[in-house]
Design an enzyme around this catalytic site. Structure first.
Site, PDB file in Angstrom:
ATOM      1  N   GLY A  50       0.871  -1.180   0.000  1.00  0.00           N
ATOM      2  CA  GLY A  50       0.000   0.000   0.000  1.00  0.00           C
ATOM      3  C   GLY A  50       0.905   1.226   0.000  1.00  0.00           C
ATOM      4  N   ALA A  51       0.610   2.171  -0.906  1.00  0.00           N
ATOM      5  CA  ALA A  51       1.552   3.264  -1.155  1.00  0.00           C
ATOM      6  C   ALA A  51       1.966   4.025   0.107  1.00  0.00           C
ATOM      7  CB  ALA A  51       0.933   4.227  -2.168  1.00  0.00           C
ATOM      8  N   ASP A 238      -1.328   4.712  -6.521  1.00  0.00           N
ATOM      9  CA  ASP A 238       0.097   4.579  -6.182  1.00  0.00           C
ATOM     10  C   ASP A 238       0.934   5.704  -6.776  1.00  0.00           C
ATOM     11  OD1 ASP A 238      -1.088   1.739  -5.984  1.00  0.00           O
ATOM     12  OD2 ASP A 238       0.784   1.695  -4.854  1.00  0.00           O
ATOM     13  N   ASN A 248      -2.899   2.572 -10.323  1.00  0.00           N
ATOM     14  CA  ASN A 248      -3.364   1.847  -9.133  1.00  0.00           C
ATOM     15  C   ASN A 248      -3.343   0.362  -9.471  1.00  0.00           C
ATOM     16  OD1 ASN A 248      -4.393   1.927  -6.397  1.00  0.00           O
ATOM     17  ND2 ASN A 248      -6.328   1.220  -7.225  1.00  0.00           N
TER      18      ASN A 248
HETATM   19  O1  MRU Z   1       0.717  -3.965  -4.542  1.00  0.00           O
HETATM   20  P1  MRU Z   1       0.084  -3.210  -3.403  1.00  0.00           P
HETATM   21  O2  MRU Z   1      -0.746  -4.067  -2.513  1.00  0.00           O
HETATM   22  O3  MRU Z   1       1.088  -2.383  -2.647  1.00  0.00           O
HETATM   23  O4  MRU Z   1      -0.897  -2.204  -4.135  1.00  0.00           O
HETATM   24  C1  MRU Z   1      -1.666  -1.311  -3.356  1.00  0.00           C
HETATM   25  C2  MRU Z   1      -2.633  -0.541  -4.142  1.00  0.00           C
HETATM   26  O5  MRU Z   1      -2.706  -0.631  -5.344  1.00  0.00           O
HETATM   27  C3  MRU Z   1      -3.468   0.454  -3.389  1.00  0.00           C
HETATM   28  O6  MRU Z   1      -4.697   0.615  -4.025  1.00  0.00           O
HETATM   29  C4  MRU Z   1      -2.716   1.775  -3.395  1.00  0.00           C
HETATM   30  O7  MRU Z   1      -1.478   1.660  -2.761  1.00  0.00           O
HETATM   31  C5  MRU Z   1      -3.494   2.891  -2.846  1.00  0.00           C
HETATM   32  S1  MRU Z   1      -3.719   2.885  -1.086  1.00  0.00           S
HETATM   33  C6  MRU Z   1      -2.605   3.996  -0.429  1.00  0.00           C
END
Ligand code: MRU
Length: 354
Positions: A50-51, A238, A248
């Site tokens: 998550g970003a 992201d 995203n």
């Molecule tokens: O690969 P991940 O689980 O890190 O991807 C996360 C996402 O795509 C979320 O939707 C994104 O980070 C937004 S939430 C801050």
């Protein structure tokens, strides 16, 4: 306690402890990060994801480097470079490391100052998330009023809750706020293949909060939209370019297309730290992570005897291709919900933020 947040916290001895998200929802485990290398590994192997939370762990990772190497700035910079390149798409990672390195370069007490800065970044994320919750929920109330709805059905993709950005997330923050305001809300949760962040993490978060939700296969959203079963789509991001294109989790673009075709508002919720002001054309400019094909072939879950199992779902010799993200062009996005306001996804509006 100072330095304590839902997905991560500083221990008495100054290490960083994080929820190990690879094991949710069936097992609750934490992992202790004692060094910059531990932080790099935890981001790369998806212990944290998550970003926003990636950025937070990166920030504390620079503090852990400062604790290891003290005044040896060169070694801190080398370690920080490894953290910075642990995943390519979420720009919060690069943003957080660069902000921490400013502190390293200008500090006379690098351990104390990097720790304070990492805590400040997290504290600011709490404020950002609260603002996004409020502004996003105001939109929910507006749509309900306009369409004379007594209950609200919202669709989300991946996980953009507190496991992804402290304190209530981005896309899930307005949903938590809706619950606080007593709105009758129901969430369609995309399972989000291949890693299933929706089925595993969003569903777990919403269950913990007692929020009414239904997990759906990724392919179901379009059908629900055609049958007027979705009032709004909201996701996190992201990386969002200065022209409003949003990267995203893979599959977000298809939901945006279906939403456009069915006249359903499609929102992206993000903190300002997710903007990449240097780029414009998201499809050309944003590096999309390509992950191991094992994530396509293998599924992890709990069997009927309560045992965690990892099983293969494709033939042994099948090839797989695993892009982690896709880009939703600005033209498909109704608006961007940021802590600084709800803005149109175009260059003029986005650049006015800085
Ligand atoms: O690969 P991940 O689980 O890190 O991807 C996360 C996402 O795509 C979320 O939707 C994104 O980070 C937004 S939430 C801050």
């Amino acid at each position: 306690m100072h330095g304590t947040y839902k997905p991560l916290w500083l221990t008495q001895s100054g290490d960083l402890e994080v929820i190990d998200q690879r094991y949710l929802p069936h097992e609750n485990k934490t992992r202790l990060l004692k060094s910059g290398a531990d932080a790099t590994e935890a981001i790369a192997d998806m212990t944290v994801r998550g970003a926003g939370v990636i950025g937070n762990v990166a920030a504390f990772g620079v503090y852990l480097l400062a604790r290891e190497f003290g005044n040896d700035t060169e070694r801190i910079l080398q370690g920080a470079q490894k953290i910075r390149s642990s995943r390519p798409t979420a720009v919060n990672l690069m943003w957080a490391v660069d902000r921490m390195l400013e502190v390293v370069r200008n500090s006379t007490n690098v351990v104390k100052d990097t720790k304070a800065e990492a805590i400040l970044i997290c504290d600011e994320d709490v404020q950002r998330s609260q603002m996004i919750a409020k502004l996003g929920c105001d939109i929910i109330e507006d749509i309900m009023k306009k369409n004379k709805l007594s209950s609200f059905h919202i669709l989300t993709h991946c996980n953009a809750g507190w496991l992804a950005i402290i304190d209530d997330g981005t896309a899930l923050a307005p949903i938590y706020e809706a619950q606080r305001r007593g709105i009758d809300i129901h969430v369609w949760v995309d399972e989000t293949r291949p890693r299933n962040q929706g089925a595993n993490l969003t569903s777990w978060e919403l269950s913990q909060a007692g929020i009414n939700h239904t997990v759906i296969a990724d392919n179901t959203g379009g059908h629900l939209m055609q049958h007027k079963m979705v009032d709004m789509v909201i996701t996190g991001a992201d990386r969002v370019t200065a022209c409003g294109d949003a990267a995203n989790k893979i599959g977000t673009y298809l939901k945006a297309l279906a939403a456009k075709d069915n006249d359903i508002p499609f929102y992206i919720a993000l903190p300002l730290s997710t903007f990449d002001f240097e780029s414009c054309d998201g499809i050309k400019d944003i590096e999309i992570e390509v992950r191991s094909e094992d994530e396509i072939h293998m599924m992890r879950g709990i069997d009927t005897h309560g045992q965690i199992q990892e099983i293969r779902i494709t033939p042994r010799n099948a090839k797989g291709l695993n892009y982690g993200f896709d880009v939703t062009p600005a033209r498909l996005i109704t608006a961007l919900i940021t802590e600084a306001g709800v803005i149109e996804p175009n260059k003029e509006a986005i650049m006015s933020l800085i």
